[in-house]
Design a protein around this motif. Structure first.
Motif, PDB file in Angstrom:
ATOM      1  N   GLN A 200     -12.426 -13.258   2.293  1.00  0.00           N
ATOM      2  CA  GLN A 200     -12.933 -13.412   1.181  1.00  0.00           C
ATOM      3  C   GLN A 200     -11.958 -13.055   0.298  1.00  0.00           C
ATOM      4  OE1 GLN A 200     -16.766 -11.477   1.999  1.00  0.00           O
ATOM      5  NE2 GLN A 200     -17.579 -13.388   1.494  1.00  0.00           N
ATOM      6  N   SER A 201     -11.246 -12.054   0.438  1.00  0.00           N
ATOM      7  CA  SER A 201     -10.133 -11.553  -0.556  1.00  0.00           C
ATOM      8  C   SER A 201      -8.977 -10.732   0.179  1.00  0.00           C
ATOM      9  CB  SER A 201     -10.880 -10.544  -1.742  1.00  0.00           C
ATOM     10  OG  SER A 201     -11.316  -9.517  -1.158  1.00  0.00           O
ATOM     11  N   VAL A 202      -7.992 -10.668  -0.208  1.00  0.00           N
ATOM     12  CA  VAL A 202      -6.886  -9.882   0.334  1.00  0.00           C
ATOM     13  C   VAL A 202      -6.018  -9.386  -0.685  1.00  0.00           C
ATOM     14  CG1 VAL A 202      -5.386 -11.979   0.523  1.00  0.00           C
ATOM     15  CG2 VAL A 202      -4.966 -10.215   2.059  1.00  0.00           C
ATOM     16  N   VAL A 203      -5.598  -8.128  -0.387  1.00  0.00           N
ATOM     17  CA  VAL A 203      -4.618  -7.282  -1.551  1.00  0.00           C
ATOM     18  C   VAL A 203      -3.616  -6.654  -0.586  1.00  0.00           C
ATOM     19  CG1 VAL A 203      -4.581  -5.407  -2.924  1.00  0.00           C
ATOM     20  CG2 VAL A 203      -6.717  -6.750  -3.038  1.00  0.00           C
ATOM     21  N   CYS A 204      -2.318  -6.804  -1.025  1.00  0.00           N
ATOM     22  CA  CYS A 204      -1.442  -6.419  -0.513  1.00  0.00           C
ATOM     23  C   CYS A 204      -1.289  -4.948  -1.047  1.00  0.00           C
ATOM     24  CB  CYS A 204       0.060  -6.885  -0.841  1.00  0.00           C
ATOM     25  SG  CYS A 204       1.409  -6.222  -0.266  1.00  0.00           S
ATOM     26  N   LEU A 205      -1.160  -3.832   0.086  1.00  0.00           N
ATOM     27  CA  LEU A 205      -1.026  -2.499  -0.332  1.00  0.00           C
ATOM     28  C   LEU A 205       0.188  -1.862  -0.571  1.00  0.00           C
ATOM     29  CD1 LEU A 205      -3.617  -1.007   2.148  1.00  0.00           C
ATOM     30  CD2 LEU A 205      -4.112  -1.848  -0.174  1.00  0.00           C
ATOM     31  N   ASP A 206       1.319  -2.756  -0.629  1.00  0.00           N
ATOM     32  CA  ASP A 206       2.428  -2.360  -0.697  1.00  0.00           C
ATOM     33  C   ASP A 206       2.943  -1.030   0.110  1.00  0.00           C
ATOM     34  OD1 ASP A 206       3.518  -4.314  -2.164  1.00  0.00           O
ATOM     35  OD2 ASP A 206       2.580  -3.326  -4.190  1.00  0.00           O
ATOM     36  N   VAL A 207       2.324  -1.027   1.302  1.00  0.00           N
ATOM     37  CA  VAL A 207       2.674   0.203   2.199  1.00  0.00           C
ATOM     38  C   VAL A 207       3.004  -0.427   3.421  1.00  0.00           C
ATOM     39  CG1 VAL A 207       1.606   2.147   3.267  1.00  0.00           C
ATOM     40  CG2 VAL A 207       0.902   1.673   0.747  1.00  0.00           C
ATOM     41  N   CYS A 208       4.312   0.137   4.001  1.00  0.00           N
ATOM     42  CA  CYS A 208       4.746  -0.297   5.401  1.00  0.00           C
ATOM     43  C   CYS A 208       3.846   0.307   6.505  1.00  0.00           C
ATOM     44  CB  CYS A 208       6.210  -0.124   5.480  1.00  0.00           C
ATOM     45  SG  CYS A 208       7.262  -1.200   4.396  1.00  0.00           S
ATOM     46  N   TYR A 209       3.649  -0.322   7.401  1.00  0.00           N
ATOM     47  CA  TYR A 209       2.723   0.233   8.551  1.00  0.00           C
ATOM     48  C   TYR A 209       3.865   0.828   9.423  1.00  0.00           C
ATOM     49  CZ  TYR A 209       3.350  -4.699  10.204  1.00  0.00           C
ATOM     50  OH  TYR A 209       3.727  -6.026  10.674  1.00  0.00           O
ATOM     51  N   PRO A 210       3.304   1.812  10.070  1.00  0.00           N
ATOM     52  CA  PRO A 210       4.306   2.757  10.755  1.00  0.00           C
ATOM     53  C   PRO A 210       5.015   2.094  12.119  1.00  0.00           C
ATOM     54  CG  PRO A 210       2.174   3.349  11.502  1.00  0.00           C
ATOM     55  CD  PRO A 210       2.077   2.403  10.349  1.00  0.00           C
ATOM     56  N   LYS A 211       4.945   1.047  12.469  1.00  0.00           N
ATOM     57  CA  LYS A 211       5.616   0.400  13.634  1.00  0.00           C
ATOM     58  C   LYS A 211       6.190  -0.790  13.053  1.00  0.00           C
ATOM     59  CE  LYS A 211       2.277   2.137  17.164  1.00  0.00           C
ATOM     60  NZ  LYS A 211       1.414   1.775  18.355  1.00  0.00           N
ATOM     61  N   ARG A 212       7.062  -1.290  13.913  1.00  0.00           N
ATOM     62  CA  ARG A 212       7.975  -2.454  13.858  1.00  0.00           C
ATOM     63  C   ARG A 212       7.106  -3.690  14.322  1.00  0.00           C
ATOM     64  NH1 ARG A 212      13.250  -2.244  11.941  1.00  0.00           N
ATOM     65  NH2 ARG A 212      12.321  -4.460  11.158  1.00  0.00           N
ATOM     66  N   ARG A 213       7.185  -4.642  13.507  1.00  0.00           N
ATOM     67  CA  ARG A 213       6.588  -5.872  13.771  1.00  0.00           C
ATOM     68  C   ARG A 213       6.632  -6.439  15.417  1.00  0.00           C
ATOM     69  NH1 ARG A 213       8.268 -11.202  12.876  1.00  0.00           N
ATOM     70  NH2 ARG A 213       9.663 -10.122  11.227  1.00  0.00           N
ATOM     71  N   GLN A 214       7.937  -6.248  15.819  1.00  0.00           N
ATOM     72  CA  GLN A 214       8.098  -6.892  17.171  1.00  0.00           C
ATOM     73  C   GLN A 214       7.528  -5.753  18.253  1.00  0.00           C
ATOM     74  OE1 GLN A 214      10.437  -6.212  14.731  1.00  0.00           O
ATOM     75  NE2 GLN A 214      11.778  -7.912  14.666  1.00  0.00           N
ATOM     76  N   ALA A 215       7.535  -4.422  17.578  1.00  0.00           N
ATOM     77  CA  ALA A 215       6.742  -3.622  18.517  1.00  0.00           C
ATOM     78  C   ALA A 215       5.345  -3.852  18.795  1.00  0.00           C
ATOM     79  CB  ALA A 215       6.837  -2.204  18.414  1.00  0.00           C
ATOM     80  N   LEU A 216       4.583  -4.177  17.725  1.00  0.00           N
ATOM     81  CA  LEU A 216       3.286  -4.668  17.541  1.00  0.00           C
ATOM     82  C   LEU A 216       2.850  -5.960  18.424  1.00  0.00           C
ATOM     83  CD1 LEU A 216       2.233  -4.024  13.814  1.00  0.00           C
ATOM     84  CD2 LEU A 216       1.536  -2.852  16.057  1.00  0.00           C
ATOM     85  N   LEU A 217       3.866  -6.804  18.284  1.00  0.00           N
ATOM     86  CA  LEU A 217       3.774  -8.245  18.869  1.00  0.00           C
ATOM     87  C   LEU A 217       3.647  -7.763  20.650  1.00  0.00           C
ATOM     88  CD1 LEU A 217       5.471 -10.723  16.850  1.00  0.00           C
ATOM     89  CD2 LEU A 217       3.133 -10.831  17.324  1.00  0.00           C
TER      90      LEU A 217
END
Length: 231
Positions: A200-217
Motif C-alpha cells: 500500500q505504501s513504501v518508504v526508503c529508510l536510507d539505512v543500509c541493512y547489516p548484511k550484503r545482498r549476496q549473503a542474504l540471497l
C-alpha cells in the motif's frame, strides 16, 4: 568452426565461470584437444585477455576484456530481442526503456544481416496479465536492492490484514501475473515474500541493512532449498 569463432566461444565459456575451471573441462565443452585449448588461451592472453591460471590448476577470466567485433548467433539475437520485449512489457517504464536502449546499442554494432534478423524477429510477447503496479514503487524497490537499503512497507496480506514491516530487500521476482519482493523481515525475523501489488505504501529508510545482498540471497536459497548456481 573457424578459429575466430572458437576463440569467441572460449571467451564465452570462461565468462560463465567465476572460479578456476580446468583445461580438461573447457576442452571437453569446446570439443577440442587440450593442446589446442592451451594454444587458444595463449593467443587470447597475447591479445590482452586477463586469463589467469595454468595447466593442472585451472583458468579464470578477469573482467574487463572483450573481443571485437561483437558477434552473435541467430538464436542469440532472437533471445536478446525476446528478452528485451518481455522486460519492456513487464517491468517498470524506466527498466523497459533501458532494455530498448540496450537493444539499440547492440543493433548499432551488428553486421547488416544480423541487424535485419533483430529487427524482423517473429518471436512475440503475449498480453500482460499482471496487476497494475506504480512505476515509482518498482523503481524504488529496485534502487533499494541495488543499494542494500531497508524499506518500510505498509502491506496488505492475502486475508486483507494490513501490517507495517521493515524489510531488507534482496531480490525482485517478475512472474507473468505478479511481482514478488524477496526480503528479510525484521518483525518476523525470517525471509518473507511480498507481492508488490499488495504494497500500500513504501518508504526508503536510507539505512543500509547489516548484511550484503549476496549473503542474504545465499541464505534465502538455502532456506528455500534452492540449489546454488555456478559461482
Amino acid at each position: 568452426m573457424s578459429r575466430a569463432e572458437r576463440l569467441l566461444d572460449l571467451m564465452q565459456k570462461l565468462r560463465l565461470y567465476h572460479y578456476p575451471v580446468s583445461g580438461a573441462v573447457l576442452a571437453s565443452e569446446l570439443g577440442v584437444s587440450l593442446r589446442t585449448l592451451y594454444r587458444d588461451i595463449a593467443s587470447l592472453q597475447a591479445q590482452g585477455a586477463q586469463i589467469e591460471g595454468e595447466a593442472g590448476l585451472g583458468f579464470v577470466l578477469r573482467p574487463g576484456f572483450t573481443l571485437p567485433p561483437l558477434m552473435f548467433t541467430i538464436e542469440e539475437i532472437e533471445a536478446l530481442a525476446l528478452g528485451a520485449k518481455w522486460v519492456a512489457d513487464r517491468a517498470d517504464s524506466s527498466l523497459g526503456a533501458a532494455a530498448n536502449h540496450a537493444l539499440s546499442k547492440i543493433a548499432a554494432v551488428l553486421p547488416a544481416e544480423l541487424r535485419l534478423e533483430l529487427d524482423s524477429t517473429a518471436l512475440l510477447i503475449g498480453p500482460s496479465l499482471h496487476p497494475g503496479v506504480a512505476d515509482e514503487t518498482l523503481r524504488l524497490i529496485r534502487a533499494a536492492i541495488r543499494q542494500e537499503i531497508k524499506l518500510d512497507l505498509r502491506y496488505l496480506d492475502a486475508k486483507e490484514q494490513a501490517s507495517s514491516r521493515v524489510i531488507w530487500p534482496c531480490a525482485l521476482a517478475f512472474f507473468d501475473q505478479i511481482r514478488v519482493v524477496v526480503a528479510w523481515c525484521e518483525s518476523r525475523q525470517a525471509f518473507r515474500h511480498f507481492r508488490v501489488d499488495r504494497i500500500q505504501s513504501v518508504v526508503c529508510l536510507d539505512v543500509c541493512y547489516p548484511k550484503r545482498r549476496q549473503a542474504l540471497l545465499k541464505a534465502w536459497r538455502e532456506a528455500e532449498g534452492i540449489p546454488a548456481r555456478n559461482r
